[in-house]
Design an enzyme around this catalytic site. Structure first.
Site: not given
Length: 245
Positions: A19, A21, A64, A67
């Site tokens: 992942d 961010d 996660g 959006r």
């Protein structure tokens, strides 16, 4: 090693799927601020007595996820719903997509203004994996992953980036479904049984567990070690430096 688990023997695996961010870059903090600005302005505009958005809401409903799924889930937590709209919606529109696009504007403004520097421990692990020629991928729900990697100077570290736009183009469901991770492993010539997932979000850890990946590593940047273990992480560390031999 946290949780009394040994560090991975990286040569036992065929690919590592990161992942972005909160795992490689501290952009989760930028996302958190952008969501807070957008959601609290929206809630304040409603003629209702609604609890404000907090960081706890980020971890519970947004972290996660794709959006627009995050928008829907947060609104549902406040008993609200909006029309979905379309991904091309103007950010001024009060639709799920409009609010998501409004948040994205705030994120990109902060990224352009402040830039981003990767976590030092993450760079150390990336350097080690590069030295042993491990195939690497980024698997991110964010549509901003390529711009974040470019801002951090890391675009050349990963053989493939499966982000929100790629998932939408391929019709892949987002995390906590495992499909984006499975696709990345396939692109790298690996399988779930030979790949490692590294995640900081509960939804991402659940995706790794659902895909039956060989190893799911949680990085506790605020979600909570036990929560990540309960979601299916095999091992939780506070920083990727812990995983460098």
């Amino acid at each position: 090693m946290p949780d009394d688990k040994p560090a991975p023997v990286w040569s036992d695996y065929a690919a590592v799927l990161f992942d972005l961010d909160g795992v490689v870059t501290p952009t989760a903090e930028v996302h958190m601020r952008a969501w807070g600005v957008m959601f609290n302005a929206f809630l304040a505009s409603r003629d209702q007595d609604l609890a404000p958005y907090t960081d706890d809401d980020y971890f519970a409903y947004v972290d996660g996820k794709p959006r627009y799924d995050g928008v829907r889930d947060f609104l549902a937590s406040r008993g609200l719903s909006l029309p979905d709209g379309e991904p091309a919606d103007n950010p001024a529109l009060e639709t799920v997509c409009g609010l998501g696009n409004r948040k994205n504007l705030a994120f990109n403004e902060v990224l352009a203004r402040d830039g981003v520097t990767a976590y030092p421990g993450s760079i150390d692990l990336l350097n080690h994996l590069a030295a042993i020629r491990m195939p690497l991928a980024v698997v991110s729900s964010s549509a901003n992953a390529p711009s974040v990697l470019a801002a951090a100077g890391l675009s050349d570290r990963f053989l493939t980036v499966v982000d929100g736009r790629v998932a939408a183009d391929l019709g892949l469901p987002g995390k906590p479904a495992p499909d984006t991770f499975l696709h990345a492993a396939e692109v790298l010539g690996a399988t779930a049984a030979t790949s490692v997932v590294i995640e900081d979000a509960v939804s991402g850890v659940r995706a790794g567990a659902a895909g039956d990946f060989a190893l799911v590593i949680g990085v506790d940047r605020g979600a909570g070690s036990q929560i990540l273990l309960d979601a299916g992480a095999d091992l939780v560390v506070p920083d990727l430096q812990e995983l460098v031999p």
